[in-house]
Design a protein around this motif. Structure first.
Motif, short mmCIF file in Angstrom:
data_model
loop_
_atom_site.label_atom_id
_atom_site.label_comp_id
_atom_site.label_asym_id
_atom_site.label_seq_id
_atom_site.Cartn_x
_atom_site.Cartn_y
_atom_site.Cartn_z
N LEU A 170 12.44 28.81 6.64
CA LEU A 170 11.05 28.46 6.93
C LEU A 170 10.97 27.27 7.88
O LEU A 170 11.92 26.48 7.99
N PRO A 171 9.86 27.10 8.58
CA PRO A 171 9.69 25.93 9.45
C PRO A 171 9.76 24.63 8.65
O PRO A 171 9.47 24.59 7.45
N ASP A 172 10.12 23.57 9.34
CA ASP A 172 10.32 22.28 8.68
C ASP A 172 9.09 21.82 7.90
O ASP A 172 9.18 21.36 6.76
N ASP A 173 7.91 21.95 8.50
CA ASP A 173 6.71 21.45 7.83
C ASP A 173 6.41 22.23 6.56
O ASP A 173 5.92 21.67 5.57
N VAL A 174 6.73 23.52 6.53
CA VAL A 174 6.49 24.33 5.34
C VAL A 174 7.51 23.99 4.25
O VAL A 174 7.16 23.92 3.06
N ARG A 175 8.77 23.75 4.63
CA ARG A 175 9.76 23.31 3.64
C ARG A 175 9.29 22.05 2.93
O ARG A 175 9.39 21.91 1.71
N ARG A 176 8.77 21.11 3.70
CA ARG A 176 8.29 19.86 3.11
C ARG A 176 7.11 20.13 2.18
O ARG A 176 7.03 19.56 1.08
N LEU A 177 6.19 20.98 2.60
CA LEU A 177 5.04 21.29 1.76
C LEU A 177 5.43 22.00 0.47
O LEU A 177 4.75 21.86 -0.55
N LEU A 178 6.52 22.74 0.49
CA LEU A 178 6.97 23.42 -0.72
C LEU A 178 7.56 22.45 -1.73
O LEU A 178 7.85 22.84 -2.87
N GLY A 179 7.73 21.18 -1.34
CA GLY A 179 8.20 20.16 -2.28
C GLY A 179 9.49 19.49 -1.89
O GLY A 179 9.94 18.57 -2.58
N LEU A 226 -3.01 22.97 -2.10
CA LEU A 226 -2.29 21.77 -1.73
C LEU A 226 -2.65 20.72 -2.77
O LEU A 226 -3.83 20.41 -2.97
N ASP A 227 -1.64 20.17 -3.43
CA ASP A 227 -1.84 19.27 -4.56
C ASP A 227 -1.14 17.94 -4.31
O ASP A 227 -0.19 17.84 -3.51
N LEU A 228 -1.58 16.91 -5.02
CA LEU A 228 -0.91 15.62 -4.96
C LEU A 228 0.57 15.80 -5.32
O LEU A 228 0.92 16.45 -6.31
N SER A 229 1.43 15.19 -4.53
CA SER A 229 2.87 15.43 -4.68
C SER A 229 3.47 14.81 -5.94
O SER A 229 4.59 15.15 -6.31
N GLU A 262 0.84 -1.19 0.00
CA GLU A 262 0.00 0.00 0.00
C GLU A 262 0.88 1.24 0.00
O GLU A 262 1.86 1.34 0.75
N THR A 263 0.54 2.20 -0.85
CA THR A 263 1.25 3.48 -0.89
C THR A 263 0.26 4.61 -0.67
O THR A 263 -0.88 4.56 -1.14
N VAL A 264 0.71 5.62 0.05
CA VAL A 264 -0.13 6.79 0.34
C VAL A 264 0.65 8.04 -0.05
O VAL A 264 1.70 8.32 0.53
N PRO A 265 0.19 8.79 -1.05
CA PRO A 265 0.95 9.97 -1.49
C PRO A 265 0.90 11.09 -0.46
O PRO A 265 -0.03 11.18 0.35
N THR A 266 1.91 11.93 -0.50
CA THR A 266 1.87 13.17 0.27
C THR A 266 1.25 14.26 -0.60
O THR A 266 0.85 14.01 -1.74
N TYR A 267 1.16 15.46 -0.08
CA TYR A 267 0.71 16.60 -0.88
C TYR A 267 1.70 17.74 -0.70
O TYR A 267 2.50 17.76 0.23
N GLN A 268 1.63 18.69 -1.62
CA GLN A 268 2.57 19.80 -1.62
C GLN A 268 1.86 21.08 -2.04
O GLN A 268 0.79 21.05 -2.64
N ILE A 269 2.48 22.20 -1.72
CA ILE A 269 1.98 23.49 -2.17
C ILE A 269 2.16 23.59 -3.67
O ILE A 269 3.27 23.40 -4.19
N GLY A 270 1.08 23.86 -4.38
CA GLY A 270 1.15 23.92 -5.83
C GLY A 270 1.20 25.33 -6.37
O GLY A 270 1.96 25.65 -7.27
#
Length: 300
Positions: free
Chosen positions: A248-257, A225-228, A108-116
């Motif tokens: 930027l905070p860690d969670d925002v860096r991750r969301l930026l891609g 927020l879009d599919l990564s 099973e795979t679950v995608p993350t999402y990112q700021i688009g």
């Protein structure tokens, strides 16, 4: 056709998700607090006032100013992507599990999402309405899509939104239409909400910027927020330098891609090893753990 429902900021995120499932969108009153709203206005207004008008009727508008790279221009953007209703909707609509076979093993795979996309949209008097459109059209997304969505998006009101000043037009229920049904302007309802509130909708919902017949500008901030595993509409990697991202905070860096998505999308190569791009911001110990985790995904 009924307008979208308003929910208070104290409403359970699950209630917002249920309304988006039903109507294609929802309005969250007091989505951000007063300090964040004032901070965004203070940071962004001087930049907006220096920008030129757009030069087309759809993407930019003739009496509209647009500014991207939001996280470059304001630290007050951070609360937007930490807001509980926004994250709950992204988790619900985007993090849908699927399976793949690795040899004979079902995984099973679950995608993350990112700021688009991030954009400040400042609509001035005299601006006409946009054509109604679906934002997931940037990927030629087809509908119905078996329940999977590509995008969850917000439009945060920096100034009050009214029917007269170009409040975003939405066709409630249009997220359930197939791709042959043509949107009609008469079906669209303007979003009316106080500054600090937010419209939240999904990529399949028809919407558009409205006509500004008032005597004042209408300013909103949109973030998606879009599919990564989809290409970002706004290229976040070139919008900011690595030094700016590192602040930027860690969670925002991750969301930026700067984070890989399952099963193996978005990795970078370092010393012959597939690694998560987040290693660019990690110390040696953390980097070693990340390398091991990505390395387990195997060879071809």
């Amino acid at each position: 056709m009924r307008p979208l429902i308003h929910l208070p900021a104290v409403a359970e995120p699950a209630e917002a998700v249920a309304l988006i499932e039903r109507d294609g969108g929802v309005i969250i009153d007091d989505f951000i607090d007063t300090a964040t709203l004032r901070g965004l206005e203070t940071d962004l207004r001087p930049i907006l006032d220096r920008l030129s008008w757009g030069n087309d009727e759809f993407f930019a508008g003739k009496r509209t100013r647009r500014l991207g790279a939001l996280f470059k221009h304001s630290k007050h953007a951070v609360p937007l992507v930490r807001q509980p209703h926004f994250l709950a909707a992204a988790d619900h609509f985007l993090r849908r599990p699927e399976h793949v076979f690795l040899g004979g093993e079902r995984v099973e795979t679950v995608p993350t999402y990112q700021i688009g996309v991030t954009q400040v949209i400042d609509i001035h008097p005299g601006e006409g309405r946009q054509p109604l459109h679906r934002d997931d059209g940037v990927w030629q997304w087809r509908h119905p899509a078996g329940g999977r969505q590509a995008r969850v998006q917000i439009m945060v009101a920096v100034t009050d939104f009214t029917a007269q000043n170009g409040g975003t037009l939405v066709i409630p229920g249009s997220h359930k239409w197939d791709d042959e049904r043509i949107p009609d302007d008469d079906e669209a309802i303007p979003t009316e909400m106080r500054a600090g509130s937010a419209l939240m909708w999904i990529g399949a919902t028809y919407h558009a910027g409205g006509t500004n017949t008032s005597d004042t500008h209408r300013t909103g901030i949109t973030v998606s927020l879009d599919l990564s595993y989809l290409r970002q509409e706004e290229n976040q990697y070139l919008s900011m330098t690595l030094d700016e991202v590192a602040q930027l905070p860690d969670d925002v860096r991750r969301l930026l891609g700067y984070q890989a998505s399952e099963p193996t999308c978005g990795w970078i190569e370092r010393d012959g090893i597939m690694q998560d791009p987040h290693i660019l911001f990690e110390d040696d110990d953390t980097r070693e753990r990340t390398q091991v985790a990505i390395g387990r995904r195997g060879n071809a």
